[in-house]
Structure formats: C-alpha cells, structure tokens
Design a protein around this motif. Structure first.
Motif, PDB file in Angstrom:
ATOM      1  N   GLU A 144      -0.194   7.398   1.102  1.00 50.20           N
ATOM      2  CA  GLU A 144      -1.409   8.153   0.821  1.00 50.20           C
ATOM      3  C   GLU A 144      -2.633   7.240   0.790  1.00 50.20           C
ATOM      4  O   GLU A 144      -3.695   7.577   1.331  1.00 50.20           O
ATOM      5  CB  GLU A 144      -1.269   8.901  -0.502  1.00 50.20           C
ATOM      6  CG  GLU A 144      -2.424   9.827  -0.829  1.00 50.20           C
ATOM      7  CD  GLU A 144      -2.156  10.591  -2.112  1.00 50.20           C
ATOM      8  OE1 GLU A 144      -1.947  11.801  -2.044  1.00 50.20           O
ATOM      9  OE2 GLU A 144      -2.137   9.954  -3.186  1.00 50.20           O
ATOM     10  N   GLU A 204       0.843  -1.192   0.000  1.00 52.79           N
ATOM     11  CA  GLU A 204       0.000   0.000   0.000  1.00 52.79           C
ATOM     12  C   GLU A 204       0.881   1.245   0.000  1.00 52.79           C
ATOM     13  O   GLU A 204       1.974   1.245   0.566  1.00 52.79           O
ATOM     14  CB  GLU A 204      -0.876  -0.032   1.254  1.00 52.79           C
ATOM     15  CG  GLU A 204      -1.986   0.996   1.315  1.00 52.79           C
ATOM     16  CD  GLU A 204      -2.893   0.763   2.517  1.00 52.79           C
ATOM     17  OE1 GLU A 204      -4.116   0.907   2.372  1.00 52.79           O
ATOM     18  OE2 GLU A 204      -2.376   0.434   3.614  1.00 52.79           O
ATOM     19  N   THR A 205       0.432   2.325  -0.626  1.00 51.47           N
ATOM     20  CA  THR A 205       1.143   3.592  -0.531  1.00 51.47           C
ATOM     21  C   THR A 205       0.758   4.283   0.777  1.00 51.47           C
ATOM     22  O   THR A 205      -0.276   3.988   1.378  1.00 51.47           O
ATOM     23  CB  THR A 205       0.815   4.526  -1.695  1.00 51.47           C
ATOM     24  OG1 THR A 205      -0.559   4.906  -1.613  1.00 51.47           O
ATOM     25  CG2 THR A 205       1.092   3.865  -3.040  1.00 51.47           C
ATOM     26  N   TRP A 231       7.533   7.599  -0.414  1.00 48.56           N
ATOM     27  CA  TRP A 231       6.207   7.229   0.079  1.00 48.56           C
ATOM     28  C   TRP A 231       5.183   7.070  -1.042  1.00 48.56           C
ATOM     29  O   TRP A 231       4.044   6.694  -0.769  1.00 48.56           O
ATOM     30  CB  TRP A 231       5.677   8.275   1.068  1.00 48.56           C
ATOM     31  CG  TRP A 231       6.519   8.581   2.257  1.00 48.56           C
ATOM     32  CD1 TRP A 231       6.774   9.825   2.770  1.00 48.56           C
ATOM     33  CD2 TRP A 231       7.198   7.667   3.117  1.00 48.56           C
ATOM     34  NE1 TRP A 231       7.580   9.739   3.872  1.00 48.56           N
ATOM     35  CE2 TRP A 231       7.850   8.421   4.111  1.00 48.56           C
ATOM     36  CE3 TRP A 231       7.338   6.279   3.129  1.00 48.56           C
ATOM     37  CZ2 TRP A 231       8.618   7.836   5.108  1.00 48.56           C
ATOM     38  CZ3 TRP A 231       8.103   5.690   4.125  1.00 48.56           C
ATOM     39  CH2 TRP A 231       8.723   6.462   5.101  1.00 48.56           C
ATOM     40  N   ARG A 232       5.569   7.382  -2.283  1.00 46.85           N
ATOM     41  CA  ARG A 232       4.599   7.292  -3.384  1.00 46.85           C
ATOM     42  C   ARG A 232       4.494   5.894  -3.980  1.00 46.85           C
ATOM     43  O   ARG A 232       3.517   5.581  -4.655  1.00 46.85           O
ATOM     44  CB  ARG A 232       4.951   8.302  -4.484  1.00 46.85           C
ATOM     45  CG  ARG A 232       4.720   9.755  -4.073  1.00 46.85           C
ATOM     46  CD  ARG A 232       4.575  10.672  -5.277  1.00 46.85           C
ATOM     47  NE  ARG A 232       5.770  10.737  -6.080  1.00 46.85           N
ATOM     48  CZ  ARG A 232       6.747  11.624  -5.924  1.00 46.85           C
ATOM     49  NH1 ARG A 232       6.653  12.522  -4.950  1.00 46.85           N
ATOM     50  NH2 ARG A 232       7.804  11.634  -6.704  1.00 46.85           N
ATOM     51  N   GLU A 233       5.494   5.066  -3.752  1.00 49.76           N
ATOM     52  CA  GLU A 233       5.479   3.703  -4.274  1.00 49.76           C
ATOM     53  C   GLU A 233       4.833   2.766  -3.253  1.00 49.76           C
ATOM     54  O   GLU A 233       4.869   3.034  -2.050  1.00 49.76           O
ATOM     55  CB  GLU A 233       6.906   3.242  -4.564  1.00 49.76           C
ATOM     56  CG  GLU A 233       7.607   4.054  -5.635  1.00 49.76           C
ATOM     57  CD  GLU A 233       6.928   3.947  -6.991  1.00 49.76           C
ATOM     58  OE1 GLU A 233       6.434   2.839  -7.303  1.00 49.76           O
ATOM     59  OE2 GLU A 233       6.885   4.944  -7.711  1.00 49.76           O
ATOM     60  N   PRO A 234       4.233   1.668  -3.720  1.00 50.57           N
ATOM     61  CA  PRO A 234       3.706   0.674  -2.770  1.00 50.57           C
ATOM     62  C   PRO A 234       4.805   0.220  -1.818  1.00 50.57           C
ATOM     63  O   PRO A 234       5.934  -0.064  -2.217  1.00 50.57           O
ATOM     64  CB  PRO A 234       3.233  -0.466  -3.671  1.00 50.57           C
ATOM     65  CG  PRO A 234       2.936   0.200  -4.978  1.00 50.57           C
ATOM     66  CD  PRO A 234       3.948   1.300  -5.118  1.00 50.57           C
ATOM     67  N   LEU A 235       4.473   0.158  -0.539  1.00 46.10           N
ATOM     68  CA  LEU A 235       5.461  -0.111   0.496  1.00 46.10           C
ATOM     69  C   LEU A 235       5.581  -1.605   0.771  1.00 46.10           C
ATOM     70  O   LEU A 235       4.577  -2.289   0.965  1.00 46.10           O
ATOM     71  CB  LEU A 235       5.068   0.606   1.786  1.00 46.10           C
ATOM     72  CG  LEU A 235       5.090   2.139   1.675  1.00 46.10           C
ATOM     73  CD1 LEU A 235       4.230   2.762   2.759  1.00 46.10           C
ATOM     74  CD2 LEU A 235       6.520   2.653   1.780  1.00 46.10           C
TER      75      LEU A 235
END
Length: 203
Positions: free
Chosen positions: A75, A72-73, A186-190
């Motif tokens: 955001e 999940e990102t 933080w914009r990429e899936p974690l």
C-alpha cells in the motif's frame, strides 16, 4: 537506486535486484502493483507509458504501476508512486484484485514477470504527470474505455488487458467496487534489507 523484490512462486521474498538490470529475456518473478485511478465523476485516468520506458514504451495502460521497495508495504508503494508519477493523493483506495499475476513477452524478447496485486484509488484533483514516467494521459468513461479495448480500437499493455478480465466480475460502476485491505502478507513491510540477500537479476 530502485530495486525489485524477488519472490518464489508462493510470493515469499527470496532476494532483491536492481530494477534497471532485472528486466531481460529471463526476468525472475518479482513483486509489483497496478492502480486504477478514478475521479469524482467516475472517469478513469488512462496513461501512456513514456517512450523511454524499458518495457512497453509508448503503450496505453492503467493509471499507475510500480514496484515496492525493500522495507515498504504494498500500500505504501502504491501511494508513493501515485505521488511521484502523477502528483496525486487519493481520498480513498483499496485492493480489488489481490492475487493477480502475469508473465508477458515483448516482441524483442524482454519479459515482464510479476505478482502484481491491483488497487483502485479515487482522487479529487487532476494529475501532474512526471514526463519521465508518463507520456500522455486522458480521463475517460470506464465503460467507454472497456469498449475501446474490446473492439481493438485501443491497444493497451498486456497486464492491463488481463486485469480487465478480473475487473469485469466487479460492479459496472467503479465507485461501487468493494475496496478491501491488502491481505496480511502485503500489510507488513516487504523484504527488510537486513534480512534479504541481494541478487544480480537479469540482463
């Protein structure tokens, strides 16, 4: 089952842990977020944590907190928790403190230890809180909220108190705060599940 994403000191994911088991006397550093919600009048949504919460039950705090899930990102996690905890979908939002982190210890020794970027979100509807997460809530003038905290009239969570120090450097009116996109990290899936091993967490 809800997880937390474990990270090293630089914020790089190194594993995952069961959220229900990770918070103890030796809580590992993990990812989270905080969000401050405002309405069209500029009122701040202050919430009180449900009495069943493991960390700081029954304490007043910012509008919403949560943990991004693997894949999940940051955001996406914030928007998911606003909907799940408060029944809210913001009309606009952005990050205001991308580098916030803290460590806090409860009187019983339980530790919270998070890299916890902070969002602001603006809504046009009233919340419908999940009672398992939110014990009470109130719309309050932002300046009035700050005054209650500064005078000691309102006891708030330790992360919220520390975040207020950072937010004090922003414009006085939240509607004028600069809302930025999350940083690239933080914009990429974690922590995609296939790429990150599972850790057992704390007690």
């Amino acid at each position: 089952m809800e997880h937390v994403i474990l990270v090293d000191d630089a914020g790089t994911p190194v594993g995952t842990a069961d959220k229900s088991a990770v918070h103890g006397r030796d809580t590992p550093l993990h990812l989270a977020f905080s969000c401050y919600v405002f309405d069209s009048r500029g009122q701040f949504l202050c919430t009180r944590r449900a009495s069943g919460k493991r960390t700081w039950p029954g304490i007043w705090t910012n509008s919403c907190c949560g943990h991004p899930q693997p894949g999940e990102t940051m955001e996406g996690a914030m928007l998911r928790r606003l909907a799940d905890e408060l029944g809210l979908t913001p009309s606009r939002w952005g990050m205001v403190l991308p580098d916030f982190r803290y460590r806090a210890v409860m009187d019983n020794g339980i530790v919270e230890y998070e890299i916890c970027p902070v969002f602001a979100a603006f809504v046009d509807t009233d919340p419908v809180p999940d009672p398992a997460e939110v014990g009470d809530h109130a719309w309050i003038d932002w300046r009035g909220f700050r005054a209650l905290v500064d005078t000691g009239a309102l006891d708030i969570s330790p992360w919220c108190r520390l975040q207020l120090d950072g937010l004090a450097h922003l414009p006085a009116q939240p509607r004028d705060w600069p809302l930025s996109e999350p940083p690239a990290r933080w914009r990429e899936p974690l922590a995609p599940p296939a790429a990150v091993p599972t850790a057992s967490g704390g007690a």
